[in-house]
Design an enzyme around this catalytic site. Structure first.
Site, PDB file in Angstrom:
ATOM      1  N   HIS A   1     -29.948   5.375  43.841  1.00 38.17           N
ATOM      2  CA  HIS A   1     -29.587   5.476  42.631  1.00 38.17           C
ATOM      3  C   HIS A   1     -28.378   4.648  42.042  1.00 38.17           C
ATOM      4  CE1 HIS A   1     -30.931  10.058  43.194  1.00 38.17           C
ATOM      5  NE2 HIS A   1     -31.746   9.343  43.052  1.00 38.17           N
TER       6      HIS A   1
ATOM      7  N   HIS B   1     -29.616  12.564  38.793  1.00 36.66           N
ATOM      8  CA  HIS B   1     -30.427  11.331  38.982  1.00 36.66           C
ATOM      9  C   HIS B   1     -30.349  10.500  37.872  1.00 36.66           C
ATOM     10  CE1 HIS B   1     -33.026  13.077  42.504  1.00 36.66           C
ATOM     11  NE2 HIS B   1     -31.932  13.990  42.313  1.00 36.66           N
TER      12      HIS B   1
END
Length: 530
Positions: free
Chosen positions: A458, A501
């Site tokens: 991420h 996310h």
């Protein structure tokens, strides 16, 4: 060749930009992308293969080598994160970048499949005002319903431990337990990538062209105003021939967090020390148990926790200690860390994710602190090779992050020893009960955490949207400081991690960037045009 806009990179953001700009038939757009069109690849479409390691044709040493970028191989999570994560962008010096201004772009991009009656009965829920149903990106809950006992057991266990049911994790508040949508075409049961959502419907548009190639460098000329003007990009085509494409108006770099400016052999023309710095990612760990019963299907549910959930009665003391000894010595970083500290402790945004999963005869949990203070960097390696970046995650380098990971790990372990969830699990197989028993010491936990930490991928921050004095690379219009027409539009401009996310955030960011670029058309200076 010459186009109005040249987009370097056909990933998530690049394809959103290409789609929205080419809506105007008088505007021409080229996307230079090294990857092939894999929209029909079964390995991409099959939702059951999510998380499987792919071949170099889809994932090649940190570079996206497939049209659609990471959206063709990611976990398909659609979790935006907390509103305070986005408000922090504005607090850091980016007017107009906050949850309120980005929510319409989340809605614009999304085509949400409203849960069916059976899905709602199985635990799927949503709040209508936080979802768009007319966008290009299909999201929703898969029809496959996990063994009901798993979802219900996890829900009851989380409630026992203080994590109440969250009716919609995309409402701007992630805390609690709940099911989250995925980027998929629910009715077709296939993955929804950026290529499928933003390119496939318009791949025959005359004003848009995807050029197979790898960008080597951006070319510039000087303007009378003193700002550099990007004139185009030099690239190698699919036959390894050197070629050039001219940009009449702008060059838009959408090559991703790893492929920052310094990796493209760009001669240094501007002093932007923030390039490649401020690299942020989320560390994660996995606990794997033998399943007491065979569990099949999809498990799109998780729990999110705040600092008070993690530290309990010690929260205020931890907050005070962290603010005093945050490990920040550079003045340019101090404000950024203090804003993040405020998000965690004052705003009480979620700072940890617990994701439940099952793989037939095994089951388990992934736990990940989502707002770490340990930041790293991405630069050329010692050899100067552009296809081998030196990526330093710098995980757990700040004491607070180790302290958090230890607390979070203990909570994850406790979840699986608390009824009724404990009734679905047998022995801990990874890392094993002998390595990490239920009563593991701090030393045993520390050894596990340091030896088993892996990145969540991420990744953000290497070309951060920040004031220049804070190490920023792009301004609030996403233009690179000191240039007239070079923008960066991808996850690398995000200055602050979110509790969810990044994929959802990048779609919204790119949608807003497209509007900013269109608005600039009416005020373009002849001196600074491409």
């Amino acid at each position: 060749m010459a186009f109005d806009y040249v987009v370097a990179g056909g990933g998530t953001a690049g394809l959103v930009i290409a789609n929205r700009l080419s809506e105007n038939p008088s505007i021409t757009v080229a996307v230079v992308e090294p990857g092939q069109d894999v929209r029909d690849d079964p390995g991409v479409l099959d939702v059951d293969l999510t998380g499987v390691t792919y071949s170099p044709t889809l994932d090649w040493n940190f570079k996206s080598t497939a049209l659609g970028g990471t959206t063709v191989i990611n976990g398909m999570y659609y979790i935006r994160g907390d509103r305070d994560n986005y408000d922090a962008w504005e607090h850091l010096g980016n007017p107009g970048w906050n949850w309120t201004t980005l929510l319409p772009y989340f809605l614009r991009s999304e085509k949400f499949a409203v849960p069916t009656g059976a899905q709602i009965k199985a635990g799927r829920s949503y709040i209508p005002r936080y979802h768009g149903e007319e966008g290009l990106l299909q999201t929703g809950h898969p029809y496959q319903v996990e063994n009901g006992s798993f979802h219900q057991s996890a829900k009851e266990t989380c409630e026992t431990l203080g994590f109440a049911l969250n009716p919609d994790m995309n409402s701007g508040e992630t805390r609690g337990f709940g099911a989250y949508p995925q980027t998929l075409d629910r009715d077709a049961n296939v993955r929804e990538s950026a290529a499928r959502a933003y390119y496939e419907p318009i791949d025959s548009r005359p004003s848009l062209r995807v050029i197979p190639g790898t960008v080597k460098r951006i070319t510039f000329r000087n303007s009378a105003s003193g700002r550099l003007v990007a004139t185009g990009v030099e690239y190698t085509d699919d036959k390894d021939n050197l070629a050039f494409v001219t940009a009449r108006k702008e060059v838009i770099l959408s090559a991703g967090t790893y492929v920052v400016l310094t990796r493209n052999n760009i001669q240094t023309k501007l002093d932007l020390p923030g390039v490649g710095e401020g690299f942020q990612d989320q560390p994660l760990w996995v606990l794997l148990f033998q399943a007491a019963t065979n569990l099949t299907g999809h498990v799109p549910f998780a729990a999110f926790a705040t600092a008070r959930d993690i530290f309990g009665a010690d929260t205020n003391a931890v907050a005070a200690t962290t603010k005093l000894n945050g490990g920040v010595s550079a003045d340019a970083l101090e404000k950024r860390f203090r804003v993040q500290h405020d998000v965690i402790f004052d705003k009480q945004a979620s700072m940890t994710e617990f994701e439940f999963f099952s793989l037939g005869d095994v089951t388990g949990i992934v736990f990940s602190p989502t707002l770490p203070f340990s930041w790293g960097s991405v630069h050329l390696d010692g050899t100067g090779q552009t296809d081998s970046p030196a990526i330093d995650h710098n995980f757990l380098s700040i004491d607070f992050d180790m302290q958090t990971a230890l607390k979070v790990g203990r909570i994850a372990r406790k979840m699986w020893s608390t009824k009724p969830l404990s009734e679905l699990a047998g022995n801990l197989t990874v890392p094993g009960d002998t390595v990490l028993p239920e009563n593991a010491t701090d030393a045993e936990w520390t050894e596990f955490l340091t030896s088993s930490c892996v990145p969540a991928f991420h990744c953000i921050g290497t070309c951060a949207m920040l004031p220049r004095e804070l190490g920023g690379v792009v301004d609030p219009t996403l233009k690179v400081y000191g240039t007239a027409n070079l923008r960066v539009v991808d996850a690398s401009v995000i200055p602050h991690l979110m509790s969810g996310h990044p994929s959802a955030a990048v779609y919204a960011l790119a949608e807003r960037a497209a509007d900013l670029i269109k608005e600039a058309l009416s005020v373009e200076s002849p001196d600074d045009s491409g």
